[in-house]
Design a protein around this motif. Structure first.
Motif, mmCIF file in Angstrom:
data_model
loop_
_atom_site.group_PDB
_atom_site.id
_atom_site.type_symbol
_atom_site.label_atom_id
_atom_site.label_comp_id
_atom_site.label_asym_id
_atom_site.label_seq_id
_atom_site.Cartn_x
_atom_site.Cartn_y
_atom_site.Cartn_z
ATOM 1 N N GLN A 20 0.814 -1.221 0.000
ATOM 2 C CA GLN A 20 0.000 0.000 0.000
ATOM 3 C C GLN A 20 0.846 1.269 0.000
ATOM 4 O O GLN A 20 1.969 1.300 0.513
ATOM 5 C CB GLN A 20 -0.923 0.003 1.227
ATOM 6 N N LEU A 21 0.298 2.319 -0.604
ATOM 7 C CA LEU A 21 0.900 3.648 -0.634
ATOM 8 C C LEU A 21 0.154 4.536 0.355
ATOM 9 O O LEU A 21 -1.081 4.627 0.308
ATOM 10 C CB LEU A 21 0.817 4.230 -2.044
ATOM 11 N N LYS B 166 -2.676 7.775 -7.678
ATOM 12 C CA LYS B 166 -3.133 6.989 -8.821
ATOM 13 C C LYS B 166 -2.156 7.156 -9.980
ATOM 14 O O LYS B 166 -2.015 8.237 -10.540
ATOM 15 C CB LYS B 166 -4.530 7.430 -9.243
ATOM 16 N N GLN C 237 4.613 5.194 -9.553
ATOM 17 C CA GLN C 237 5.431 4.040 -9.901
ATOM 18 C C GLN C 237 6.644 3.931 -8.982
ATOM 19 O O GLN C 237 7.104 4.930 -8.433
ATOM 20 C CB GLN C 237 5.904 4.129 -11.349
ATOM 21 N N SER D 159 7.752 -0.527 -11.758
ATOM 22 C CA SER D 159 6.457 -1.126 -11.453
ATOM 23 C C SER D 159 5.372 -0.661 -12.417
ATOM 24 O O SER D 159 5.532 0.313 -13.152
ATOM 25 C CB SER D 159 6.034 -0.778 -10.027
ATOM 26 N N CYS E 60 0.333 2.599 -9.866
ATOM 27 C CA CYS E 60 -0.431 2.314 -8.649
ATOM 28 C C CYS E 60 -1.931 2.486 -8.924
ATOM 29 O O CYS E 60 -2.334 3.384 -9.671
ATOM 30 C CB CYS E 60 0.024 3.273 -7.546
ATOM 31 N N ARG F 32 -2.658 0.899 -3.939
ATOM 32 C CA ARG F 32 -1.606 -0.102 -3.766
ATOM 33 C C ARG F 32 -1.216 -0.696 -5.116
ATOM 34 O O ARG F 32 -1.899 -0.489 -6.126
ATOM 35 C CB ARG F 32 -2.045 -1.207 -2.798
ATOM 36 N N TRP F 33 -0.103 -1.431 -5.110
ATOM 37 C CA TRP F 33 0.375 -2.094 -6.318
ATOM 38 C C TRP F 33 0.008 -3.569 -6.338
ATOM 39 O O TRP F 33 -0.416 -4.080 -7.339
ATOM 40 C CB TRP F 33 1.898 -1.964 -6.421
ATOM 41 N N VAL G 96 5.574 3.630 1.717
ATOM 42 C CA VAL G 96 5.155 2.497 0.902
ATOM 43 C C VAL G 96 5.407 1.221 1.690
ATOM 44 O O VAL G 96 6.481 1.054 2.288
ATOM 45 C CB VAL G 96 5.934 2.435 -0.429
#
Length: 289
Positions: free
Chosen positions: A116-117, A126, A129, A141, A144, A202-203, A274
């Protein structure tokens, strides 16, 4: 990946030349092309694999030297059709996490699991990366995305709609949370998610880098937030301000997939963080080549 150049020959041989790389699933396709190297002009493509080959096709033949037919991409000087092939050998090794204090044997892969961010405005979160850099290698990545609280806490859209309906009819978040055995912040985020006013991002992705120099490799992790402008935002250091020896980073972190750590960074609106988990994976033998 590219081999060395073999000069003045129509039958090049690459003796003991090994290329290691990571494969993620059996449906990945193998791409192999042969080029005529040029110093001044661009390299000229000569041939490529004539048949579609997946990793799943190669695994049963791991360790065997395979002759693979090529499709010509250039006209021959005499105008005739020539049949050609390239001989490749593949070997596959499964990866497993290294235990604390265990010495690596064979290839080592660094895994960076992203979660999670936190502490970032929705417009900046949103599309954010993460970039992982180790020596000359790097991995970036996916953007997000907004996080569905139901996916994280194990309930579906029916329960989410019921929670939102109860909130709209005056039922307290505390009572709803007790009913579904979740935190009040989860109930509140469910309502925001239903209204498309996201605040959790989150990613749920892992980045992998093959380490050519083991634990002597330097490590740098950076984040780039989304921008309201047309130009990209700068990469911001995550966790530490500059590249550090990987061995030092691994000694300082105790993260795991089950218990990720929060790594912080500074941005224009304050401090964010993060959730990440760093892990070394060992192949215990030659990797695929």
């Amino acid at each position: 990946l590219r081999t060395s150049t073999q000069y003045d020959t129509l039958h090049p041989v690459w003796t003991d030349e090994v290329m290691d790389f990571i494969v993620y699933h059996e449906r990945q396709h193998l791409k192999c092309e042969i080029y005529d190297a040029n110093v001044i002009r661009n390299d000229v493509p000569l041939a490529r694999l004539a048949e579609e080959v997946t990793i799943g096709d190669l695994i049963p033949q791991s360790g065997d030297a395979l002759w693979m037919p090529l499709e010509s991409l250039a006209e021959s000087a005499d105008g005739a059709t020539h049949r050609s092939a390239v001989q490749l050998q593949f070997q596959f090794s499964a990866l497993r996490p290294l235990s604390p204090g265990e010495r690596a044997a064979g290839n080592v892969v660094l895994s960076l699991k992203l979660f999670q961010l936190y502490g970032v405005p929705a417009w900046a979160a949103k599309g954010a990366q993460i970039r992982l850099k180790t020596g000359s290698s790097e991995a970036i990545s996916n953007p997000c995305k907004a996080m569905d609280p139901g996916n994280v806490h194990g309930f579906g859209q029916v329960a989410a709609k019921q929670m939102t309906h109860l909130l709209k009819n005056g039922v307290s978040p505390k009572l709803i949370a007790e009913t579904w055995n979740v935190g009040e912040e989860v109930v509140e985020e469910v309502a925001r998610h239903q209204a498309k006013e996201y605040s959790w991002f989150r990613w749920d992705q892992a980045l992998y880098v093959l380490l050519s120099e083991g634990e002597g490799t330097s490590l740098q992790i950076e984040i780039r937030l989304a921008s309201k402008r047309t130009s990209d935002s700068p990469w911001l250091p995550l966790g530490f301000s500059m590249a550090k020896p990987l061995s030092d980073v691994l000694k300082e972190t105790r993260s795991s997939v089950a218990d990720p750590e929060r790594w912080s960074f500074q941005h224009s609106d304050g401090q964010g963080s993060v959730g990440i988990a760093l892990q070394l994976l060992n192949s215990h033998g030659r990797g695929s080549h």
